[in-house]
Write a protein that holds these residues in place. Structure first.
Motif, short mmCIF file in Angstrom:
data_model
loop_
_atom_site.label_atom_id
_atom_site.label_comp_id
_atom_site.label_asym_id
_atom_site.label_seq_id
_atom_site.Cartn_x
_atom_site.Cartn_y
_atom_site.Cartn_z
N LEU A 186 0.82 -1.52 0.00
CA LEU A 186 0.15 0.03 0.03
C LEU A 186 0.86 1.37 0.07
CD1 LEU A 186 -2.99 1.31 0.29
CD2 LEU A 186 -2.23 1.14 2.76
N TYR A 187 2.01 0.95 0.74
CA TYR A 187 2.94 2.33 0.86
C TYR A 187 3.53 2.92 -0.48
CZ TYR A 187 6.72 5.11 2.91
OH TYR A 187 7.55 6.33 2.97
N ALA A 188 3.99 1.51 -1.00
CA ALA A 188 4.76 1.52 -2.55
C ALA A 188 3.88 1.86 -3.36
CB ALA A 188 5.19 0.24 -2.81
N TRP A 189 2.30 1.58 -3.28
CA TRP A 189 1.40 2.15 -4.23
C TRP A 189 1.17 3.50 -4.22
CZ3 TRP A 189 -3.19 4.40 -2.47
CH2 TRP A 189 -4.04 4.43 -3.54
N TRP A 190 1.37 4.15 -2.90
CA TRP A 190 0.94 5.58 -2.95
C TRP A 190 2.27 6.32 -3.55
CZ3 TRP A 190 -2.38 8.84 -3.21
CH2 TRP A 190 -2.20 10.14 -3.02
N LYS A 191 3.36 5.77 -3.32
CA LYS A 191 4.56 6.46 -3.96
C LYS A 191 4.67 6.52 -5.36
CE LYS A 191 8.51 5.07 -1.94
NZ LYS A 191 9.67 4.18 -1.61
N ARG A 192 3.90 5.32 -6.07
CA ARG A 192 3.82 5.49 -7.51
C ARG A 192 3.05 6.47 -7.73
NH1 ARG A 192 3.92 -0.25 -6.70
NH2 ARG A 192 1.67 -0.04 -7.20
N LYS A 193 1.87 6.74 -7.09
CA LYS A 193 0.78 7.58 -7.18
C LYS A 193 1.55 9.00 -7.20
CE LYS A 193 -3.06 5.35 -7.83
NZ LYS A 193 -4.36 5.84 -8.82
N ILE A 194 2.28 9.42 -6.28
CA ILE A 194 3.13 10.63 -6.14
C ILE A 194 3.62 10.82 -7.51
CG2 ILE A 194 4.74 11.97 -4.88
CD1 ILE A 194 3.81 10.55 -2.53
N THR A 195 4.44 9.90 -7.97
CA THR A 195 4.98 10.09 -9.10
C THR A 195 4.20 10.30 -10.38
OG1 THR A 195 6.98 8.71 -8.17
CG2 THR A 195 7.12 9.20 -10.57
N GLU A 196 3.21 9.57 -10.41
CA GLU A 196 2.59 9.52 -11.72
C GLU A 196 1.37 10.42 -11.66
OE1 GLU A 196 1.47 5.45 -11.96
OE2 GLU A 196 3.53 4.72 -12.06
N GLU A 197 0.58 10.65 -10.60
CA GLU A 197 -0.68 11.70 -10.57
C GLU A 197 -0.84 12.86 -10.02
OE1 GLU A 197 -4.13 8.95 -10.23
OE2 GLU A 197 -2.76 7.19 -10.85
N VAL A 198 -0.06 12.86 -9.08
CA VAL A 198 -0.13 14.08 -8.14
C VAL A 198 0.20 15.47 -8.89
CG1 VAL A 198 1.03 15.61 -5.93
CG2 VAL A 198 0.25 13.19 -5.77
N LYS A 199 -0.52 16.35 -8.75
CA LYS A 199 -0.35 17.67 -9.53
C LYS A 199 0.04 18.96 -8.62
CE LYS A 199 -1.66 15.69 -13.30
NZ LYS A 199 -0.75 15.13 -14.44
N ALA A 200 0.09 20.17 -9.20
CA ALA A 200 0.64 21.15 -8.29
C ALA A 200 -0.32 21.37 -7.10
CB ALA A 200 0.85 22.44 -9.25
N GLY A 201 -1.58 21.30 -7.37
CA GLY A 201 -2.46 21.66 -6.26
C GLY A 201 -2.49 20.77 -5.15
N GLY A 202 -1.93 19.48 -5.23
CA GLY A 202 -1.96 18.52 -4.04
C GLY A 202 -0.63 18.12 -3.63
N ARG A 203 0.35 18.72 -3.77
CA ARG A 203 1.67 18.35 -3.67
C ARG A 203 2.01 18.31 -2.05
NH1 ARG A 203 5.01 22.62 -7.25
NH2 ARG A 203 3.84 23.87 -6.16
N TYR A 204 1.57 19.32 -1.40
CA TYR A 204 1.83 19.23 0.31
C TYR A 204 0.94 18.15 0.95
CZ TYR A 204 1.25 21.04 4.96
OH TYR A 204 1.31 21.24 6.49
N PHE A 205 -0.30 18.08 0.37
CA PHE A 205 -1.15 16.98 1.01
C PHE A 205 -0.45 15.51 0.61
CE2 PHE A 205 -3.80 20.66 1.26
CZ PHE A 205 -4.23 20.58 2.66
#
Length: 362
Positions: A186-205
């Motif tokens: 689950l942790y590894a999955w979220w790390k991939r999400k940060i790399t692939e899907e997070v945009k400027a408006g969601g970086r802090y969160f």
């Protein structure tokens, strides 16, 4: 909580005029104060009476604030109407008099728009078709029980056996702040999400969510911090506005979540919360639109059917009773002390389920 505060970002000159006009003609609820934060505004709705932030009220207050944000952040008030920042009730804001995003020459300023102080019902009434149920806000928080241990033994024998005699840990529901250890995948999955899907408006969160997933998966604080800083260059590369860079200070600030109530963070940061704040879509667990009870019933029936046709079915965690009895079967001359040492079970648990193998067919 003394006020409900809404942040509307990407506000240009025309958008500000639109907001002020809507406050004046009653289209939007007029705030007590409007604070210019640089490229947006903070709208402060002072409350007639402060609201005590008991945990059973947090979810309702967050829902009401989200509804108000979506009401105020629209195509007339923001250049980016489709990207509202859904922030929680504990979100901090720039202090009046401090530096804004535009630099030291443009301090944060406050403008008093009214003497108004509101109730939460007033705020709800200003939002068309608002379906937020405020009833939980008037429920009294639960008080600690005054029942003595001896009384509990008589009143709740099953609980007494599990918690006092067997020493099993207290099981908390998710709403009560309970947590569990998830698979590290689950942790590894979220790390991939940060790399692939997070945009400027969601970086802090996204970094706050990294903390939450890390805690749920039993990841060490040191590794979470190391991983968070490793994303700094990538998150900074997503910058769209020269006045809104993502810096090391932002990562450090987001990591403050690790210093708070860990169980609380891992439960408050729900799937919906992470979706709203990071703008990353997280599909719900698929149950084919069934209730959990029905879903689990069908899953168990499938397991029984597999057993009938002879397929191997992995069972869940073995019970203490089964563990003790299987050990006795494998060690007919074994002693209780050996069983305790080899199985890792507590002394009272082994003694409870130990049977005299010479007198009983186990």
């Amino acid at each position: 909580m003394f006020a409900v505060v809404v942040d509307v970002d990407y506000v240009g000159k025309q958008q500000l005029k639109n907001l002020l006009k809507q406050f004046g003609n009653g289209v939007q609820l007029r705030p007590t104060y409007l604070v210019s934060s640089g490229k947006g505004v903070h709208l402060y709705y002072f409350l007639q009476e402060p609201v005590q932030l008991y945990r059973n009220r947090e979810e309702v207050l967050a829902e009401l604030k989200e509804a108000l944000i979506r009401r105020l952040w629209n195509d007339t008030s923001s250049i980016r109407p489709d990207s509202p920042d859904i922030i929680g009730i504990y979100q901090g804001f720039r202090c009046v008099g401090s530096q804004s995003k535009l630099g030291v020459d443009f301090p944060v300023k406050a403008y008093k728009l009214s003497e108004n102080r509101y109730t939460l019902e007033d705020i709800k009434a200003s939002i068309p078709s608002c379906k937020v149920d405020l009833a939980p806000l008037y429920e009294k928080p639960r008080r600690k029980s005054t029942v003595t241990l001896e009384e509990a033994k008589e009143l709740y024998p099953e609980w007494y056996e599990k918690r006092i005699v067997q020493g099993e840990p207290k099981q908390k529901s998710k709403k009560q702040g309970g947590t569990w250890v998830c698979n590290e995948a689950l942790y590894a999955w979220w790390k991939r999400k940060i790399t692939e899907e997070v945009k400027a408006g969601g970086r802090y969160f996204s970094i706050m969510a990294l903390c939450s997933y890390g805690l749920k998966c039993g990841i060490s604080e040191q590794k979470i911090r190391r991983d968070a800083y490793a994303f700094l260059d990538h998150l900074e590369s997503l910058t769209e506005d020269e006045d809104n860079h993502f810096s090391r200070a932002d990562v450090k600030d987001a990591l403050r979540a690790l210093k708070g109530d860990r169980k609380r963070l891992s439960t408050i940061a729900s799937r919906e919360w992470i979706e709203n704040n990071t703008k990353v879509t997280i599909p719900a667990n698929k149950r084919n639109y069934r209730k959990q009870e029905a879903h689990l019933y069908l899953a168990r029936r499938k397991k029984e059917d597999m057993k009938v046709i002879g397929e191997v079915v992995k069972e869940g965690r073995p019970t203490a009773e089964r563990t003790v009895r299987e050990w006795q079967e494998s060690h007919p001359a074994g002693k209780k002390a050996d069983c305790i040492r080899e199985t890792g079970l507590a002394k009272h648990t082994v003694y409870k389920w130990w049977k005299d193998i010479n007198n009983e067919n186990i």
